[in-house]
Design an enzyme around this catalytic site. Structure first.
Site, PDB file in Angstrom:
ATOM      1  N   ARG A  24       0.851  -1.223   0.056  1.00 53.19           N
ATOM      2  CA  ARG A  24       0.021   0.126  -0.090  1.00 53.19           C
ATOM      3  C   ARG A  24       0.752   1.302   0.145  1.00 53.19           C
ATOM      4  O   ARG A  24       1.948   1.273   0.386  1.00 53.19           O
ATOM      5  CB  ARG A  24      -0.849  -0.151   1.209  1.00 53.19           C
ATOM      6  CG  ARG A  24      -2.021  -1.021   1.514  1.00 53.19           C
ATOM      7  CD  ARG A  24      -3.023  -0.845   2.423  1.00 53.19           C
ATOM      8  NE  ARG A  24      -2.228  -0.700   3.744  1.00 53.19           N
ATOM      9  CZ  ARG A  24      -2.664  -0.010   4.806  1.00 53.19           C
ATOM     10  NH1 ARG A  24      -4.035   0.587   4.718  1.00 53.19           N
ATOM     11  NH2 ARG A  24      -2.222   0.123   5.870  1.00 53.19           N
ATOM     12  N   THR A 134      16.568   6.581   3.853  1.00 48.93           N
ATOM     13  CA  THR A 134      15.869   5.298   3.171  1.00 48.93           C
ATOM     14  C   THR A 134      15.675   5.892   1.753  1.00 48.93           C
ATOM     15  O   THR A 134      15.186   6.710   1.234  1.00 48.93           O
ATOM     16  CB  THR A 134      14.529   5.004   3.673  1.00 48.93           C
ATOM     17  OG1 THR A 134      15.108   4.516   5.048  1.00 48.93           O
ATOM     18  CG2 THR A 134      14.317   3.695   3.046  1.00 48.93           C
ATOM     19  N   LYS A 159      20.365   4.025   3.031  1.00 46.89           N
ATOM     20  CA  LYS A 159      19.566   2.624   3.265  1.00 46.89           C
ATOM     21  C   LYS A 159      18.933   2.277   2.176  1.00 46.89           C
ATOM     22  O   LYS A 159      17.920   2.770   2.044  1.00 46.89           O
ATOM     23  CB  LYS A 159      18.885   2.682   4.501  1.00 46.89           C
ATOM     24  CG  LYS A 159      18.089   1.508   4.858  1.00 46.89           C
ATOM     25  CD  LYS A 159      17.294   1.545   6.031  1.00 46.89           C
ATOM     26  CE  LYS A 159      16.548   0.194   6.241  1.00 46.89           C
ATOM     27  NZ  LYS A 159      15.758   0.267   7.367  1.00 46.89           N
ATOM     28  N   LYS A 161      16.485  -0.312   0.121  1.00 48.68           N
ATOM     29  CA  LYS A 161      15.593  -1.024   0.355  1.00 48.68           C
ATOM     30  C   LYS A 161      15.251  -1.947  -1.149  1.00 48.68           C
ATOM     31  O   LYS A 161      15.044  -1.612  -2.085  1.00 48.68           O
ATOM     32  CB  LYS A 161      14.026  -0.584   0.693  1.00 48.68           C
ATOM     33  CG  LYS A 161      14.202  -0.111   2.200  1.00 48.68           C
ATOM     34  CD  LYS A 161      12.901   0.100   2.411  1.00 48.68           C
ATOM     35  CE  LYS A 161      12.667   0.511   4.230  1.00 48.68           C
ATOM     36  NZ  LYS A 161      12.472  -0.846   4.670  1.00 48.68           N
ATOM     37  N   ASP A 189      18.513  -3.102   2.801  1.00 50.56           N
ATOM     38  CA  ASP A 189      17.533  -3.806   3.563  1.00 50.56           C
ATOM     39  C   ASP A 189      16.706  -4.637   2.681  1.00 50.56           C
ATOM     40  O   ASP A 189      16.182  -4.283   1.595  1.00 50.56           O
ATOM     41  CB  ASP A 189      16.823  -3.031   4.276  1.00 50.56           C
ATOM     42  CG  ASP A 189      15.721  -3.474   5.171  1.00 50.56           C
ATOM     43  OD1 ASP A 189      15.427  -4.503   5.228  1.00 50.56           O
ATOM     44  OD2 ASP A 189      14.689  -2.617   5.570  1.00 50.56           O
ATOM     45  N   GLU A 217      20.410  -5.787   5.921  1.00 47.32           N
ATOM     46  CA  GLU A 217      19.480  -5.685   7.124  1.00 47.32           C
ATOM     47  C   GLU A 217      18.479  -7.015   6.690  1.00 47.32           C
ATOM     48  O   GLU A 217      17.910  -7.034   5.742  1.00 47.32           O
ATOM     49  CB  GLU A 217      18.882  -4.579   7.097  1.00 47.32           C
ATOM     50  CG  GLU A 217      17.735  -4.404   8.177  1.00 47.32           C
ATOM     51  CD  GLU A 217      17.166  -3.086   8.336  1.00 47.32           C
ATOM     52  OE1 GLU A 217      15.910  -3.085   9.034  1.00 47.32           O
ATOM     53  OE2 GLU A 217      17.830  -2.184   8.024  1.00 47.32           O
ATOM     54  N   ASP A 242      16.729  -7.321  12.212  1.00 49.93           N
ATOM     55  CA  ASP A 242      15.707  -6.433  12.460  1.00 49.93           C
ATOM     56  C   ASP A 242      14.275  -7.021  13.057  1.00 49.93           C
ATOM     57  O   ASP A 242      14.002  -7.059  14.275  1.00 49.93           O
ATOM     58  CB  ASP A 242      15.352  -5.455  11.278  1.00 49.93           C
ATOM     59  CG  ASP A 242      14.386  -4.184  11.558  1.00 49.93           C
ATOM     60  OD1 ASP A 242      14.077  -4.015  12.566  1.00 49.93           O
ATOM     61  OD2 ASP A 242      14.017  -3.735  10.492  1.00 49.93           O
ATOM     62  N   LYS A 266      14.076  -0.973  17.933  1.00 49.52           N
ATOM     63  CA  LYS A 266      12.699   0.086  17.661  1.00 49.52           C
ATOM     64  C   LYS A 266      11.976   0.067  18.857  1.00 49.52           C
ATOM     65  O   LYS A 266      11.501  -1.065  19.322  1.00 49.52           O
ATOM     66  CB  LYS A 266      12.294  -0.465  16.434  1.00 49.52           C
ATOM     67  CG  LYS A 266      13.085  -0.349  15.256  1.00 49.52           C
ATOM     68  CD  LYS A 266      12.021  -0.849  13.888  1.00 49.52           C
ATOM     69  CE  LYS A 266      13.136  -0.894  12.680  1.00 49.52           C
ATOM     70  NZ  LYS A 266      12.584  -1.424  11.436  1.00 49.52           N
ATOM     71  N   CYS A 294      13.237   2.831  13.538  1.00 47.70           N
ATOM     72  CA  CYS A 294      11.955   3.564  13.857  1.00 47.70           C
ATOM     73  C   CYS A 294      11.077   2.992  12.890  1.00 47.70           C
ATOM     74  O   CYS A 294      11.282   2.315  11.754  1.00 47.70           O
ATOM     75  CB  CYS A 294      11.977   5.058  13.857  1.00 47.70           C
ATOM     76  SG  CYS A 294      12.481   5.733  12.251  1.00 47.70           S
ATOM     77  N   ASP A 319      18.904   4.787  12.090  1.00 48.46           N
ATOM     78  CA  ASP A 319      18.010   4.914  11.056  1.00 48.46           C
ATOM     79  C   ASP A 319      16.943   5.396  11.410  1.00 48.46           C
ATOM     80  O   ASP A 319      15.731   4.881  11.786  1.00 48.46           O
ATOM     81  CB  ASP A 319      17.773   3.324  10.426  1.00 48.46           C
ATOM     82  CG  ASP A 319      16.665   3.392   9.433  1.00 48.46           C
ATOM     83  OD1 ASP A 319      16.800   4.280   8.370  1.00 48.46           O
ATOM     84  OD2 ASP A 319      15.991   2.351   9.274  1.00 48.46           O
ATOM     85  N   ASP A 321      15.167   8.476   9.930  1.00 49.43           N
ATOM     86  CA  ASP A 321      15.006   9.580   9.176  1.00 49.43           C
ATOM     87  C   ASP A 321      13.416  10.036   8.801  1.00 49.43           C
ATOM     88  O   ASP A 321      13.128  10.628   7.757  1.00 49.43           O
ATOM     89  CB  ASP A 321      15.446   9.066   7.796  1.00 49.43           C
ATOM     90  CG  ASP A 321      15.049   8.030   7.172  1.00 49.43           C
ATOM     91  OD1 ASP A 321      14.342   6.908   7.802  1.00 49.43           O
ATOM     92  OD2 ASP A 321      15.167   7.780   5.930  1.00 49.43           O
TER      93      ASP A 321
END
Length: 362
Positions: A24, A134, A159, A161, A189, A217, A242, A266, A294, A319, A321
């Site tokens: 989404r 990210t 980072k 993804k 990640d 990650e 993570d 986190k 976060c 991390d 941001d």
């Protein structure tokens, strides 16, 4: 100073651009924000970010869990933090983001009572952190463009993804590394996207191509601790756990098996600062470094996370941001982000003075 009431509210903040969560796209961040009121009239702030695909919590479930915990802690003395935390974590199973909101508000109040900022109360190691930025999973062209924009804006760590297509994953990371200079750190990640053997094969390709990846990650499914260890043992690149680490018991399993080189903490995953301390202490004692992460959190959550991370010497990566994603900031006070640096102030607790647009629900 005793807990007298917990007021539950919500803030709705537009995002600068759509943010992909699972399959989404979000245009707004809906965050549950609580105001914990004491018999002295002091107010402590806490927040919870709904992330159903990670913590299993929705806006409604967070509200329900806070309402359920509330009568259990009304009347308890802020100084007796051990009892408060025992009550919170024994009153309901799971619901870690809801627990984190209450936990952070309690630490905010405790620090306000003694006139000390949260980062000093927790250890006081430093006053600022450098965060990565990210780069979301997208086309190669878009990821390269976003990476170059980030570097031009002063970011020194990206980072990236990936994790939905191994061949494209390699292409994406290779293109980003080619576009940015060697002094820029790249973290990858994989979002649980690979099997253990696929992870080893892919990471070895990164190594053979000399892409200089700082760490990868969560390359495999969160439940697959043995698979995570297999990856860690069979590549040179460092591996960060993570989603595999929610609470202290998860961290213990990772540490016991040496299944990862690094652990991401986190607050929304582990249930707040109190559990974060337990995870951190285990990791530090066993020589495993930590990163502070976060969810899609406002300045409240980011200030709490930064305060914890800044207080600890073994918290070497950040991390954090998500504050950059918001069109405007509803929170007055707290941490300040300039470029890739998050700086804390010396106001007591979180240092939050007010929240614009906070709508009380209960």
């Amino acid at each position: 100073m005793k807990i007298q009431d917990i007021k539950i509210g919500k803030i709705n903040t537009p995002l600068r651009q759509p943010y992909k969560v699972g399959k989404r796209f979000l245009n707004f961040s809906d965050e549950i924000v609580i105001k914990m009121v004491t018999d002295t009239g002091e107010v402590g702030y806490g927040s919870a970010s709904p992330t159903p695909f990670i913590t299993g919590e929705t806006e409604s479930s967070i509200i329900g869990a806070i309402k359920y915990i509330k009568p259990e802690i009304i009347g308890l003395d802020i100084d007796n933090i051990e009892e408060i935390m025992k009550v919170i974590h024994s009153s309901i199973h799971g619901n870690n983001s809801a627990k984190a909101a209450i936990d952070v508000a309690i630490y905010d109040l405790l620090c306000k009572k003694y006139g000390v900022p949260l980062y000093k109360f927790l250890g006081g190691y430093r006053t600022s952190l450098t965060t990565d930025l990210t780069i979301s999973n997208d086309t190669v062209e878009q990821m390269v463009t976003k990476s170059l924009e980030a570097v031009m804006a002063g970011y020194t760590c990206l980072k990236v993804k990936i994790g939905n297509d191994r061949a494209r994953d390699i292409e994406r990371v290779k293109a980003v590394r080619k576009a940015v200079r060697r002094g820029i750190k790249i973290r990858v990640d994989a979002n649980q996207g690979w099997s253990p053997k696929e992870a080893v094969s892919t990471i070895r390709k990164f190594e053979d191509m000399g892409l200089d990846i700082e760490f990868v990650e969560q390359p495999v499914n969160a439940w697959d601790i043995d698979g995570l260890k297999y990856v860690t043992d069979n590549v040179e690149t460092k591996i960060l756990a993570d989603e595999a680490v929610f609470g202290p018991s998860d961290a213990f399993k990772i540490i016991e098996k040496r299944a990862a080189d690094l652990i991401s903490i986190k607050l929304m995953k582990c249930g707040g600062i109190n559990n974060a301390i337990k995870i951190y202490n285990m990791a530090e004692n066993m020589g495993i470094r930590c990163m502070m992460g976060c969810m899609l959190e406002s300045r409240i959550g980011i200030t709490a996370a930064t305060s914890f991370a800044a207080s600890k010497s073994n918290m070497i990566k950040a991390d954090l941001d998500t504050m950059l994603l918001f069109e405007h900031d509803a929170v007055i006070g707290g941490a300040c982000i300039t470029g890739n640096t998050i700086t804390l102030n010396d106001s007591p607790g979180l240092g939050i003075a007010d929240i614009i647009g906070w709508n009380e629900i209960f």
